[in-house]
Motif scaffolding. Structure first.
Motif, mmCIF file in Angstrom:
data_model
loop_
_atom_site.group_PDB
_atom_site.id
_atom_site.type_symbol
_atom_site.label_atom_id
_atom_site.label_comp_id
_atom_site.label_asym_id
_atom_site.label_seq_id
_atom_site.Cartn_x
_atom_site.Cartn_y
_atom_site.Cartn_z
ATOM 1 N N PHE A 163 0.839 -1.192 0.000
ATOM 2 C CA PHE A 163 0.000 0.000 0.000
ATOM 3 C C PHE A 163 0.877 1.247 0.000
ATOM 4 C CE2 PHE A 163 -2.100 3.474 2.110
ATOM 5 C CZ PHE A 163 -3.330 3.498 1.496
ATOM 6 N N TYR A 164 0.573 2.190 -0.851
ATOM 7 C CA TYR A 164 1.288 3.460 -0.912
ATOM 8 C C TYR A 164 0.302 4.601 -0.768
ATOM 9 C CZ TYR A 164 5.435 1.184 -2.943
ATOM 10 O OH TYR A 164 6.529 0.398 -3.162
ATOM 11 N N SER A 165 0.747 5.645 -0.092
ATOM 12 C CA SER A 165 -0.010 6.896 -0.146
ATOM 13 C C SER A 165 0.679 7.756 -1.206
ATOM 14 C CB SER A 165 0.022 7.580 1.213
ATOM 15 O OG SER A 165 1.337 7.987 1.507
ATOM 16 N N PRO A 166 0.025 8.809 -1.695
ATOM 17 C CA PRO A 166 0.685 9.659 -2.691
ATOM 18 C C PRO A 166 2.054 10.149 -2.211
ATOM 19 C CG PRO A 166 -1.628 10.186 -2.602
ATOM 20 C CD PRO A 166 -1.381 9.191 -1.510
ATOM 21 N N SER A 167 2.192 10.471 -0.911
ATOM 22 C CA SER A 167 3.504 10.932 -0.429
ATOM 23 C C SER A 167 4.540 9.818 -0.511
ATOM 24 C CB SER A 167 3.446 11.404 1.025
ATOM 25 O OG SER A 167 2.229 11.976 1.316
ATOM 26 N N ASP A 168 4.103 8.572 -0.207
ATOM 27 C CA ASP A 168 5.046 7.453 -0.303
ATOM 28 C C ASP A 168 5.625 7.368 -1.705
ATOM 29 O OD1 ASP A 168 4.602 6.676 2.277
ATOM 30 O OD2 ASP A 168 3.061 5.198 1.780
ATOM 31 N N LEU B 33 -7.572 10.519 -0.514
ATOM 32 C CA LEU B 33 -8.875 11.106 -0.764
ATOM 33 C C LEU B 33 -8.978 11.482 -2.226
ATOM 34 C CD1 LEU B 33 -9.313 13.481 2.298
ATOM 35 C CD2 LEU B 33 -10.078 11.140 2.030
ATOM 36 N N VAL B 34 -10.171 11.364 -2.778
ATOM 37 C CA VAL B 34 -10.387 11.837 -4.140
ATOM 38 C C VAL B 34 -10.411 13.366 -4.065
ATOM 39 C CG1 VAL B 34 -11.917 11.800 -6.118
ATOM 40 C CG2 VAL B 34 -11.779 9.808 -4.629
ATOM 41 N N ALA B 35 -9.480 14.011 -4.794
ATOM 42 C CA ALA B 35 -9.368 15.466 -4.690
ATOM 43 C C ALA B 35 -10.647 16.132 -5.201
ATOM 44 C CB ALA B 35 -8.167 15.954 -5.482
ATOM 45 N N GLU B 36 -11.037 17.219 -4.548
ATOM 46 C CA GLU B 36 -12.243 17.943 -4.952
ATOM 47 C C GLU B 36 -12.091 18.450 -6.394
ATOM 48 O OE1 GLU B 36 -14.952 18.301 -3.245
ATOM 49 O OE2 GLU B 36 -14.357 17.750 -1.195
ATOM 50 N N VAL C 298 -12.444 7.270 -16.829
ATOM 51 C CA VAL C 298 -12.556 8.343 -15.856
ATOM 52 C C VAL C 298 -11.160 8.634 -15.316
ATOM 53 C CG1 VAL C 298 -13.119 6.735 -14.004
ATOM 54 C CG2 VAL C 298 -13.790 9.105 -13.777
ATOM 55 N N ARG C 299 -10.965 9.889 -14.944
ATOM 56 C CA ARG C 299 -9.655 10.343 -14.495
ATOM 57 C C ARG C 299 -9.886 11.154 -13.230
ATOM 58 N NH1 ARG C 299 -5.272 11.021 -18.073
ATOM 59 N NH2 ARG C 299 -3.710 12.459 -17.267
ATOM 60 N N PHE C 300 -9.107 10.913 -12.187
ATOM 61 C CA PHE C 300 -9.256 11.706 -10.969
ATOM 62 C C PHE C 300 -7.940 11.749 -10.216
ATOM 63 C CE2 PHE C 300 -9.358 7.923 -8.316
ATOM 64 C CZ PHE C 300 -9.917 6.963 -9.147
ATOM 65 N N ASP C 301 -7.845 12.669 -9.267
ATOM 66 C CA ASP C 301 -6.629 12.793 -8.468
ATOM 67 C C ASP C 301 -6.853 12.182 -7.103
ATOM 68 O OD1 ASP C 301 -5.554 14.128 -10.566
ATOM 69 O OD2 ASP C 301 -5.739 16.137 -9.691
ATOM 70 N N VAL C 302 -5.828 11.474 -6.627
ATOM 71 C CA VAL C 302 -5.853 10.953 -5.265
ATOM 72 C C VAL C 302 -4.818 11.741 -4.470
ATOM 73 C CG1 VAL C 302 -5.308 8.966 -3.821
ATOM 74 C CG2 VAL C 302 -6.647 8.668 -5.894
ATOM 75 N N THR C 303 -5.251 12.274 -3.341
ATOM 76 C CA THR C 303 -4.358 13.158 -2.611
ATOM 77 C C THR C 303 -4.320 12.799 -1.132
ATOM 78 O OG1 THR C 303 -3.931 15.454 -2.056
ATOM 79 C CG2 THR C 303 -6.231 14.827 -2.228
ATOM 80 N N ASP C 304 -3.200 13.089 -0.484
ATOM 81 C CA ASP C 304 -3.175 13.069 0.970
ATOM 82 C C ASP C 304 -2.788 14.459 1.476
ATOM 83 O OD1 ASP C 304 -0.521 13.081 0.330
ATOM 84 O OD2 ASP C 304 -0.015 11.228 1.359
ATOM 85 N N PHE C 305 -2.986 15.435 0.643
ATOM 86 C CA PHE C 305 -2.719 16.863 0.882
ATOM 87 C C PHE C 305 -1.242 17.211 0.847
ATOM 88 C CE2 PHE C 305 -6.804 15.985 2.991
ATOM 89 C CZ PHE C 305 -7.603 16.731 2.151
ATOM 90 N N ALA C 306 -0.364 16.200 1.037
ATOM 91 C CA ALA C 306 1.062 16.481 0.917
ATOM 92 C C ALA C 306 1.511 16.230 -0.520
ATOM 93 C CB ALA C 306 1.865 15.619 1.874
ATOM 94 N N ALA C 307 0.883 15.224 -1.158
ATOM 95 C CA ALA C 307 1.221 14.912 -2.540
ATOM 96 C C ALA C 307 -0.046 14.452 -3.255
ATOM 97 C CB ALA C 307 2.283 13.825 -2.602
ATOM 98 N N THR D 288 0.260 12.439 7.611
ATOM 99 C CA THR D 288 0.510 13.750 7.030
ATOM 100 C C THR D 288 -0.225 14.840 7.790
ATOM 101 O OG1 THR D 288 -1.297 13.373 5.492
ATOM 102 C CG2 THR D 288 0.921 12.889 4.706
ATOM 103 N N GLY D 289 -0.881 14.474 8.886
ATOM 104 C CA GLY D 289 -1.520 15.494 9.723
ATOM 105 C C GLY D 289 -2.823 16.021 9.179
ATOM 106 N N ASN D 290 -3.439 15.265 8.260
ATOM 107 C CA ASN D 290 -4.697 15.745 7.699
ATOM 108 C C ASN D 290 -5.894 14.928 8.129
ATOM 109 O OD1 ASN D 290 -4.061 18.051 5.901
ATOM 110 N ND2 ASN D 290 -2.600 16.547 5.129
ATOM 111 N N TRP D 291 -5.721 14.165 9.159
ATOM 112 C CA TRP D 291 -6.800 13.303 9.633
ATOM 113 C C TRP D 291 -7.836 14.133 10.362
ATOM 114 C CZ3 TRP D 291 -9.348 9.183 9.048
ATOM 115 C CH2 TRP D 291 -10.060 8.584 10.091
ATOM 116 N N GLN D 292 -9.106 13.914 10.015
ATOM 117 C CA GLN D 292 -10.158 14.678 10.676
ATOM 118 C C GLN D 292 -11.192 13.781 11.330
ATOM 119 O OE1 GLN D 292 -11.572 17.295 7.595
ATOM 120 N NE2 GLN D 292 -10.045 18.785 8.262
#
Lengths: 160, 662
Positions: A36-41, A58-61, A72-81, A138-142
């Motif tokens: 498993f990778y996050s975008p920052s990884d 997260l699917v970027a807004e 379909v094309r979308f961005d996956v983000t963790d806010f850092a990358a 990445t400190g974006n957990w809510q």
């Protein structure tokens, strides 16, 4: 055959089957696990070319673009990358901008992730645990444990 | 008041279970008949109290009493009645109460029907069964009380997860639990036998029917779950190697092994220690399954509660029972005397081989399921182990087992010869090879393994009936004589034949969908036609409607094959406003030898939808095969030789007669 030989042949058969099973399990583990990778990884560590992996975040807004047919094309983000993902097929019911998603596929040389599986399942509040962990890092957990209450973050309703 | 009654009954049940754990056990040690006798009324009382408690919770759900926390969280006044009732076990607290209810049913059944069991064995079985009850009642009362009140009560409830609002799923948990908890019976008998220091064929004759009943329920439960996943999740698959599915598959595999090894204990007085170990493992894996599913370690539709405290408590219960039983086993098992000898080529040998393969398959599933969890908790590294892992491990382990299945029932006990057995299977082998050739000729496309897979299925089915053909001497004696023999075959023979044939039919289904499934995805507007696997699907219209607790978009497709309309399919996309959750209702047209499966995807524009369609060949056979396996179990269970309690009555009568004669 004596009692001893019989027992030995049974134990022998057992060991052979067990050894074969262990061998199979080990080779399969070597070849068939998906990391498993996050975008920052991906930004930090990179990936092996052609390596199959899971990307979650997260699917970027306002990033979902529908193309020809079912593309379909979308961005996956963790806010850092952020990583752009392309996918062809039906998206799961709970796929939505701003929601957690896990995709599986291969990262192309151009940095676009070609997914063949998109998972976003079960519950509107469902956050894949990997995504939750990645966001926490990445400190974006809510979600739980963050400062905002559930109802502020997600609206009224049950939280799993 | 109703909720308090239920809570009070639960507390009383806890107290009774404590008594039932302690007194009969002491009685068995002191050989005190009065103390041992306490177990029977205690088990019955415990059952009645838990039943009362369950009825109280059901009443709270049916009357939508939102002052009860569990109801407020998981029910809703607009929900149809059937789902209010099934909602009782559609949440963590209620499902644990159902677990305990089934546990107490089994305990009461032993108490009531086990009059002919030796007194001390029965006392110990009831005591162990009650100890499991104590642990889970304590868990329920102290960490997840289903009767907690809310003040003030909310006006309406949170609603049941819409995916769970489904008729097949409504009855999936009760069957699954009957299977899981049914293995507690084998576990209690195993622990009691270790305490007694004695295992004999009579013991196995008692354990077998209970294990068989549990196995049937588990088979049905798993089949229902897989059927639900097939039509409800809209992914067109029937098994995903999801950890939650694996959690139910592991006890099934070990339970199947136990079912077969108990035969050896009963008939040949051998393999005792191994059978005890399997009984312990079957229930241990059931507990692990409960832990995995209930602790929130896995996030899935089953994880109602992600409360770490509860997970820890279940883990503690798990460690206590598995650790305790295995310690007892290590201490007492060497004292069990081995019985009948047998050669490697014999019925016993074949059953040992069956057990080895099933155990190895369980290990593969266990590693694939728990390795990612272990790695995550040890190193923090996230991995996922998907279907390729299981295809590479589980399948090669199970294939030789399936190849050998038809041989087993034809081998004789103790010492056998392989050649006459192969001769008896000559016809079955011929039919299997014919199947391979015919399939390869008709459906050449697809993987080369597919015709061989169907050949294996044919081998299993015809091989199973070869046993019966041999027993009635078909074509060797006049037909009338064969028919007479057919009528007098023991039911157990029919049972094993049916069960093994069921496996064959299931294998055919699995091969069919794995090898020849066709998928087609397209964006469609009304009037468009989608071609998939020889069918044409025309999108006729899409309309909206309001359900009792959801809004839906419903499409109508006209399915055409060879220019002829064969039916209309109406897949839906629903939104449940209470949870703000969308679900997919796939539409399935089944022709018994294949399914046409259509899913309405997301809306892409004013008048355009993503549509996914599959043709899934042979897939209904997966469930038909499972049901036939269960039927086989039922036929076996109805054999008078296994009727609960009878073996002991007979043995006692015989012992009495022998005593009188000498």
């Amino acid at each position: 055959m004596t009692r001893k030989q019989r027992r030995a042949s049974l134990i022998g058969a057992g060991l052979v089957i067990l050894a074969a099973a262990v061998g199979l399990v080990l080779t399969a583990l070597q070849d068939n696990i998906v990391f498993f990778y996050s975008p920052s990884d991906i930004a930090e560590r990179g990936t092996e070319p052609g390596e199959r992996l899971r990307l979650g975040g997260l699917v970027a807004e306002e990033s979902v673009v529908r193309g020809e047919g079912t593309d379909v094309r979308f961005d996956v983000t963790d806010f850092a990358a952020t990583v752009t993902v392309t996918y062809s097929g039906t998206l799961p019911d709970l796929f939505r901008e701003g929601q957690g998603v896990v995709t599986e596929g291969v990262l192309g040389a151009d940095g676009v992730f070609v997914a063949d599986t998109v998972l976003a399942k079960h519950d509107e509040n469902y956050m894949p645990p990997e995504v939750a962990d990645a966001l926490k890092r990445t400190g974006n957990w809510q979600g739980e444990g963050a400062e905002k209450s559930h109802s502020e973050t997600y609206g009224e309703g049950t939280y799993p | 008041m109703i909720a308090e009654t239920g809570h009070f009954a639960l507390v009383l049940a806890f107290a009774v279970a404590l008594l039932q754990t302690v007194l009969p056990q002491i009685g068995a040690y002191r050989q005190d008949a009065r103390l041992m006798a306490v177990g029977v009324p205690a088990a019955q009382a415990q059952f009645l109290l838990v039943l009362l408690s369950f009825a109280a919770l059901t009443a709270a759900f049916v009357t939508s009493d939102f002052s009860v926390y569990a109801v407020a969280q998981h029910s809703h006044s607009a929900k149809p009645l059937i789902y209010k009732i099934t909602g009782v076990w559609g949440n963590h607290e209620g499902s644990m109460l159902l677990w305990i209810l089934i546990l107490s049913v089994f305990g009461a059944a032993v108490a009531t029907f086990g009059r002919d069991l030796p007194d001390s064995l029965r006392a110990r079985v009831l005591s162990v069964q009650a100890l499991i009850g104590v642990a889970f009642l304590a868990f329920l009362l102290f960490t997840s009380n289903p009767f907690t009140r809310l003040d003030p009560a909310p006006i309406d409830g949170g609603g049941l997860n819409p995916l769970l609002q489904d008729p097949a799923l409504a009855f999936h948990p009760p069957f699954l639990y009957m299977g899981y908890v049914g293995f507690s019976m084998a576990f209690s008998f195993a622990v009691a036998a270790l305490l007694e220091g004695k295992v004999d064929p009579g013991w196995a004759r008692w354990v077998r029917p209970w294990t068989l009943a549990a196995w049937m329920a588990l088979t049905l439960g798993i089949a229902m779950g897989s059927w639900w996943a097939y039509y409800e999740l809209g992914w067109g698959g029937w098994w995903f190697w999801d950890p939650v599915e694996n959690a139910s598959l592991m006890p099934w595999l070990v339970g199947t092994a136990l079912l077969h090894s108990a035969i050896v204990v009963e008939k040949r007085d051998a393999l005792k220690s191994w059978t005890i170990l399997l009984a312990i493992f079957a229930f241990s894996l059931s507990l692990i399954g409960t832990f995995l599913v209930r602790s929130g370690v896995l996030t899935s539709v089953h994880a109602f509660a992600t409360d770490p405290e509860r997970g820890l408590v279940i883990l503690g219960i798990l460690a206590f029972f598995i650790g305790g039983a295995l310690t007892l086993y290590a201490w007492r098992a060497p004292q069990l005397k081995g019985g009948g000898l047998f050669a490697p080529v014999s019925r016993e040998g074949a059953l040992v081989l069956n057990n080895l393969f099933l155990a190895a398959a369980t290990v593969a599933v266990f590693v694939g399921t728990l390795y990612p969890l272990a790695l995550d908790s040890l190193t923090g590294e996230k991995i996922s182990v998907g279907p390729p892992f299981f295809n590479m491990t589980f399948v090669p382990i199970v294939l030789p087992l399936l190849l050998l299945v038809p041989l087993g029932p034809l081998l004789s006990w103790k010492r056998s010869d392989i050649y006459p057995v192969l001769q008896r299977l000559f016809a079955a082998a011929g039919l299997a090879i014919l199947t391979v050739i015919a399939v390869a000729a008709v459906r050449g496309e697809g993987p080369w393994l597919a015709p061989i897979g169907l050949g294996l299925a044919a081998w299993l089915v015809f091989g199973a009936f070869s046993d019966i053909a041999y027993r009635v001497k078909a074509f060797k004696v006049p037909a009338r004589e064969s028919l007479r023999r057919l009528r007098h075959l023991p039911r157990a023979v029919w049972g094993s034949t049916l069960a093994h044939a069921g496996v064959g039919i299931m294998v055919a289904g699995i091969v069919g969908i794995s090898a020849w499934r066709v998928e087609s995805v397209a964006a469609m507007a009304t009037g468009d036609v989608l071609e998939v696997g020889g069918y044409e699907l025309m999108l006729a219209n899409v309309g909206a409607y309001e359900g009792p607790n959801f809004r839906a978009e419903k499409a109508e497709f006209i399915a055409v094959k060879n220019g002829r309309e064969i039916g209309r399919l109406r897949p839906e996309k629903r939104v449940y406003p209470v949870q703000n959750m969308p679900t997919t209702e796939a539409a399935i047209y089944t022709a018994w030898v294949s399914d046409l499966y259509v899913v309405l995807g997301d809306r892409r524009g004013e008048n355009e939808w993503t549509v996914r369609a599959y043709v899934n060949p042979l897939v209904p056979w997966v469930w038909i095969g499972s049901v036939i396996m269960v039927l086989g179990g039922a036929v076996s269970l109805s054999d008078r030789r296994y009727r609960l309690g009878i073996p002991f009555a007979r043995r006692k009568a015989r012992v009495a007669a022998e005593g009188a004669a000498s």
